[in-house]
Scaffold this motif. Structure first.
Motif, PDB file in Angstrom:
ATOM      1  N   ALA A  67      49.251  40.985  36.616  1.00 34.70           N
ATOM      2  CA  ALA A  67      50.588  41.419  36.220  1.00 34.70           C
ATOM      3  C   ALA A  67      50.936  40.794  34.878  1.00 34.70           C
ATOM      4  CB  ALA A  67      51.608  41.018  37.270  1.00 34.70           C
ATOM      5  N   THR A  68      51.366  41.625  33.931  1.00 30.68           N
ATOM      6  CA  THR A  68      51.652  41.135  32.581  1.00 30.68           C
ATOM      7  C   THR A  68      53.120  41.212  32.203  1.00 30.68           C
ATOM      8  OG1 THR A  68      51.127  43.313  31.665  1.00 30.68           O
ATOM      9  CG2 THR A  68      49.330  41.677  31.744  1.00 30.68           C
ATOM     10  N   ARG A  69      53.858  42.167  32.772  1.00 27.77           N
ATOM     11  CA  ARG A  69      55.286  42.234  32.467  1.00 27.77           C
ATOM     12  C   ARG A  69      56.026  43.038  33.530  1.00 27.77           C
ATOM     13  NH1 ARG A  69      52.964  45.951  28.944  1.00 27.77           N
ATOM     14  NH2 ARG A  69      53.940  48.024  28.843  1.00 27.77           N
ATOM     15  N   LEU A  70      57.278  42.667  33.707  1.00 33.15           N
ATOM     16  CA  LEU A  70      58.140  43.376  34.645  1.00 33.15           C
ATOM     17  C   LEU A  70      58.864  44.502  33.919  1.00 33.15           C
ATOM     18  CD1 LEU A  70      59.581  40.206  36.392  1.00 33.15           C
ATOM     19  CD2 LEU A  70      58.081  41.896  37.478  1.00 33.15           C
ATOM     20  N   VAL A  71      59.167  45.568  34.658  1.00 37.57           N
ATOM     21  CA  VAL A  71      59.839  46.740  34.085  1.00 37.57           C
ATOM     22  C   VAL A  71      61.262  46.795  34.622  1.00 37.57           C
ATOM     23  CG1 VAL A  71      59.808  49.247  33.866  1.00 37.57           C
ATOM     24  CG2 VAL A  71      57.646  47.970  33.941  1.00 37.57           C
ATOM     25  N   ARG A  72      62.224  47.018  33.727  1.00 34.34           N
ATOM     26  CA  ARG A  72      63.636  47.124  34.089  1.00 34.34           C
ATOM     27  C   ARG A  72      64.204  48.454  33.606  1.00 34.34           C
ATOM     28  NH1 ARG A  72      67.039  41.535  32.788  1.00 34.34           N
ATOM     29  NH2 ARG A  72      67.826  41.220  34.899  1.00 34.34           N
ATOM     30  N   ASP A  73      65.143  49.014  34.378  1.00 35.56           N
ATOM     31  CA  ASP A  73      65.805  50.225  33.902  1.00 35.56           C
ATOM     32  C   ASP A  73      67.032  49.849  33.076  1.00 35.56           C
ATOM     33  OD1 ASP A  73      67.910  49.591  35.620  1.00 35.56           O
ATOM     34  OD2 ASP A  73      67.447  51.172  37.072  1.00 35.56           O
ATOM     35  N   GLY A  74      67.787  50.851  32.653  1.00 36.80           N
ATOM     36  CA  GLY A  74      68.922  50.609  31.784  1.00 36.80           C
ATOM     37  C   GLY A  74      70.040  49.823  32.411  1.00 36.80           C
ATOM     38  N   ASN A  75      70.051  49.742  33.734  1.00 34.17           N
ATOM     39  CA  ASN A  75      71.085  48.984  34.442  1.00 34.17           C
ATOM     40  C   ASN A  75      70.648  47.568  34.792  1.00 34.17           C
ATOM     41  OD1 ASN A  75      72.942  51.198  34.535  1.00 34.17           O
ATOM     42  ND2 ASN A  75      71.694  52.100  36.174  1.00 34.17           N
ATOM     43  N   GLY A  76      69.461  47.179  34.362  1.00 32.44           N
ATOM     44  CA  GLY A  76      68.961  45.837  34.636  1.00 32.44           C
ATOM     45  C   GLY A  76      68.190  45.709  35.930  1.00 32.44           C
ATOM     46  N   LEU A  77      68.029  46.821  36.658  1.00 31.42           N
ATOM     47  CA  LEU A  77      67.272  46.803  37.910  1.00 31.42           C
ATOM     48  C   LEU A  77      65.785  46.685  37.623  1.00 31.42           C
ATOM     49  CD1 LEU A  77      67.229  47.335  41.072  1.00 31.42           C
ATOM     50  CD2 LEU A  77      66.854  49.748  40.479  1.00 31.42           C
ATOM     51  N   VAL A  78      65.118  45.722  38.266  1.00 33.51           N
ATOM     52  CA  VAL A  78      63.653  45.630  38.144  1.00 33.51           C
ATOM     53  C   VAL A  78      63.050  46.742  38.986  1.00 33.51           C
ATOM     54  CG1 VAL A  78      61.619  44.219  38.626  1.00 33.51           C
ATOM     55  CG2 VAL A  78      63.684  43.148  37.698  1.00 33.51           C
ATOM     56  N   THR A  79      62.304  47.604  38.336  1.00 23.83           N
ATOM     57  CA  THR A  79      61.748  48.783  39.015  1.00 23.83           C
ATOM     58  C   THR A  79      60.241  48.724  39.220  1.00 23.83           C
ATOM     59  OG1 THR A  79      61.528  49.928  36.879  1.00 23.83           O
ATOM     60  CG2 THR A  79      63.588  50.259  38.123  1.00 23.83           C
ATOM     61  N   GLY A  80      59.570  47.833  38.512  1.00 23.12           N
ATOM     62  CA  GLY A  80      58.118  47.798  38.672  1.00 23.12           C
ATOM     63  C   GLY A  80      57.469  46.716  37.838  1.00 23.12           C
TER      64      GLY A  80
END
Length: 462
Positions: free
Chosen positions: A152-165
């Motif tokens: 795992a190299t980085r976390l993904v966030r949506d525009g609302n700050g929710l970690v999605t993947g």
């Protein structure tokens, strides 16, 4: 970049990750288990297999008096009251469920012992590699998916700050894994992370490196980048009791000092109260010549060895040639590289303390954490086990809620992101009790799975 979507993404395959993944899959969630290396298990697979639980069938059968209240008292005292009490209370509230769940998956506990930081026998020993293999077998049978060699190299966030993947680097290319109901960091600590040790605990670079090969702090850095809080970073310490030639295939850690041994340096002098937790002992030994301490004991302690049981297995260590043996203390000192006159004086002084003739020079009054009476060293043959501090685990990291949700530096939940096991801080405080690492991983693995399952149920009913 390939994209994959699951209900839950679990990063790391030690006891914490395996428990969370298997529990979630059993409830019908689609789960992927991502592992950085080419082998499952992480540091858990290299551990002694001890789980700390109170109120168990095994304790009852052995007549052991213990309680959740005493367990909490021990954790707070050993942690110097720097622990997050809400995490300890969550552990105690769910330990029984986790214990029964492990047993329902075929886990058996072959020994119950007292060890570092405990005032009652509550360390339950398992064959940890079998535990991990069984949980993964059950996970696979529930259609759980596993991806080895996916860092795992980085976390993904949506525009609302929710970690999605999370994005991973696989054998050939990057890939994206989306978790509808959360991403779980179970990535371990940074016992192999030289740069992070330089930052947080440079003195620990003198300890023997150990722990999972993938434990370089990846999960901690990813969460840190999103603003996660940190706890217990100043308490990193190796564990005392491993031979200087300790290898990675065998968990060589001896705690003969909790069975009656004393610890001396090359000059034959004691330098620490041997009944204290072995993380504290691990810090203290680094200040001794060559970072070396010798566990010195006699035939009475040698008779307490239990072959095959980690921490107590003197037999196997003697077979390896790692234990010195002699008929006199002088001869033992010569063999081990200890000053003979210094050792003889120290043992005489120690025996006089036990006889009540003088005060103990380092304040020892018990075998382990206030329990058990120290024994005189006088029955030949005599033994010495040279040992250093072993950097097995770092026991610090991101702050979490009692539900395992990652908390940021302002005290707010980072939505969609969970952390469990060694990557987390706040649970142990200043020091560690034997069995609470595997125990914590399993307990909070179950807690996080339940939280994600509840999210899925809400979404299904909407």
């Amino acid at each position: 970049m390939p994209e994959h979507t699951y209900d839950l993404v679990v990063v790391g395959s030690g006891i914490a990750g395996q428990t969370a993944a298997t529990s979630a899959a059993a409830a019908g969630l689609s789960v992927v288990l991502l592992e950085k290396t080419d082998k499952l298990g992480g540091s858990s697979a290299m551990s002694g297999g001890w789980f700390a639980f109170s109120g168990t069938e095994e304790q009852t059968a052995l007549g052991i008096e213990d309680s959740a209240e005493l367990f909490l008292k021990d954790m707070l005292e050993v942690g110097e009251y720097l622990n997050d009490r809400s995490l300890l209370e969550a552990y105690l509230a769910h330990q029984g469920d986790t214990y029964r769940w492990l047993k329902s998956h075929g886990v058996s506990f072959r020994e119950v012992e007292i060890s570092s930081g405990q005032s009652a026998r509550r360390s339950h020993n398992s064959v940890i590699k079998d535990v991990l293999a069984t949980l993964h077998r059950d996970f696979a049978a529930l259609d759980g998916q596993t991806r080895l060699c996916h860092r795992a190299t980085r976390l993904v966030r949506d525009g609302n700050g929710l970690v999605t993947g999370v994005v991973t680097q696989g054998p050939d290319r990057e890939a994206s894994f989306t978790g509808r109901f959360g991403v779980v960091l179970a990535t371990g600590g940074f016992s192999r992370g030289t740069e992070m040790l330089k930052t947080f605990a440079p003195e620990q670079l003198a300890a023997i490196p150990y722990g999972g090969k993938g434990n370089t702090g990846d999960g901690l850095r990813m969460a840190w980048k999103l603003g996660a809080g940190m706890a217990d970073m100043s308490f990193v310490s190796g564990t005392f009791g491993s031979h200087p030639e300790t290898g990675e295939d065998f968990h060589e850690l001896l705690t003969a000092y909790y069975m009656g041994a004393i610890i001396v340096n090359k000059h034959g002098r004691r330098f620490v109260d041997e009944s204290r937790d072995y993380k504290t002992l691990g810090r203290e030994v680094l200040g001794q010549p060559e970072g070396l301490g010798f566990e010195v004991f006699d035939a009475k302690v040698r008779a307490r060895s239990h072959r095959g049981i980690p921490l107590k297995d003197i037999d196997t260590l003697e077979d390896l040639g790692h234990v010195h043996k002699a008929d006199t203390l002088e001869e033992l000192a010569e063999l081990a590289g200890i000053d003979p006159a210094g050792l003889v004086r120290t043992v005489a002084r120690y025996n006089a303390c036990i006889a009540g003739e003088q005060e103990d020079e380092v304040g020892r009054s018990a075998l382990c954490n206030g329990v058990g009476d120290p024994l005189p060293i006088g029955e030949a043959p005599f033994y010495a086990y040279p040992a250093k501090s072993l950097m097995t685990t770092t026991y610090c990291g991101v702050t979490i809620s009692p539900h395992g949700e990652v908390i940021d530096v302002d005290g707010d939940v980072i939505d969609g992101l969970y952390a469990i096991g060694e990557v987390t801080g706040g649970f142990h405080g200043a020091a560690y009790i034997t069995g609470t690492s595997l125990g914590k991983g399993a307990v909070f693995g179950r807690i996080v799975a339940r939280h994600a399952i509840a999210k899925a149920a809400v979404a299904a009913s909407a």
